[in-house]
Design a protein around this motif. Structure first.
Motif, short mmCIF file in Angstrom:
data_model
loop_
_atom_site.label_atom_id
_atom_site.label_comp_id
_atom_site.label_asym_id
_atom_site.label_seq_id
_atom_site.Cartn_x
_atom_site.Cartn_y
_atom_site.Cartn_z
N SER A 71 0.87 -1.08 -0.16
CA SER A 71 -0.07 0.01 -0.23
C SER A 71 0.60 1.17 -0.04
O SER A 71 0.42 2.26 0.00
N SER A 72 2.19 1.12 0.13
CA SER A 72 3.05 2.25 0.20
C SER A 72 3.36 2.61 -1.09
O SER A 72 4.03 3.83 -1.34
N TYR A 73 2.87 1.95 -2.13
CA TYR A 73 3.18 2.16 -3.50
C TYR A 73 1.71 2.30 -4.38
O TYR A 73 0.96 1.74 -3.90
N PRO A 74 1.81 3.13 -5.34
CA PRO A 74 0.52 3.13 -6.16
C PRO A 74 -0.13 1.95 -6.68
O PRO A 74 0.69 0.88 -7.00
N ALA A 75 -1.36 1.67 -6.63
CA ALA A 75 -1.98 0.39 -7.04
C ALA A 75 -1.89 0.21 -8.72
O ALA A 75 -3.18 0.11 -9.24
N THR A 76 -0.96 0.29 -9.18
CA THR A 76 -0.74 0.22 -10.77
C THR A 76 0.23 -0.75 -10.90
O THR A 76 1.17 -1.26 -10.10
N LYS A 77 0.72 -1.05 -12.21
CA LYS A 77 1.57 -2.13 -12.55
C LYS A 77 2.88 -1.55 -12.35
O LYS A 77 3.84 -2.29 -11.85
N ILE A 78 2.95 -0.37 -12.59
CA ILE A 78 4.37 0.35 -12.38
C ILE A 78 4.80 0.65 -10.71
O ILE A 78 5.84 0.17 -10.27
#
Length: 199
Positions: A71-78
């Motif tokens: 959750s500390s990173y965007p919920a995207t493939k990247i």
């Protein structure tokens, strides 16, 4: 104690800090310690003569994983790939430090760190492929049924199965066919992909 035993003990001590627990047959333990034990179990099945360095890399695969939540990173493939990269760098640095402090050389520790990062997977490194096989097997055996239930999207599950199968060597696939999934897991694997149908 040997340097291997010292390093293993220190890696497991780090796993024991995991706040998430799992209960199996009335025994409760930190989840990442359980995961590490499962990784070792499958390594024994695939390569009982594995080197100390591979054994330590296998044991450290999820080292302090909870400290960098998805959750500390965007919920995207990247975002996912950025998260995975950050995790692998942190885990590799930590296990290298543990191994040097346990008596391994800088070169040996760097090799363990490279395995944790799966640095040479695309170059055909056999130890890195074994680590990948083991991680896939533990996912299928220990995590897939819950993952499938929580995700609830059959198309995505089928895609994940395809990708998991594609990551494995023939030895890994042979071991995967021995895994008993839940009835639902078997259904998704057979109807959606077909690889389980060869059992």
């Amino acid at each position: 104690m040997s340097k291997y035993d010292i390093a293993l003990e220190r890696i497991d001590a780090a796993h024991k800090d995991d706040p998430t627990t799992i209960t199996i047959n009335t025994t409760t333990l930190p989840y990442e310690l359980h995961y590490a034990q499962q990784m070792t179990l499958y390594l024994e099945r695939l390569d009982p003569n594995a080197s100390e360095l591979l054994r330590l890399a296998i044991r450290a695969q999820h080292l302090r994983r909870w400290e960098i939540p998805r959750s500390s990173y965007p919920a995207t493939k990247i975002g996912y790939h950025s998260w995975r990269g950050a995790l692998q760098r942190e885990q590799a640095a930590l296990v290298e430090k543990i191994c040097v402090e346990s008596g391994y050389t800088e070169a040996e520790a760097a090799r363990i760190g490279a395995l944790v990062r799966k640095a040479d997977l695309r170059k055909g490194d056999p130890d890195t492929q074994t680590l990948e096989d083991v991680a896939c097997l533990v996912f299928l055996d220990d995590q897939f049924d819950k993952f499938e239930k929580d995700l609830g999207d059959e198309d995505k599950i089928v895609d994940i199965l395809r990708k998991t199968w594609g990551k494995m060597s023939e030895a890994g696939r042979s071991e995967a066919l021995k895994i008993k999934l839940s009835e639902r897991g078997e259904c998704v694997g057979t109807e959606g992909f077909g690889w389980l149908s060869v059992k």
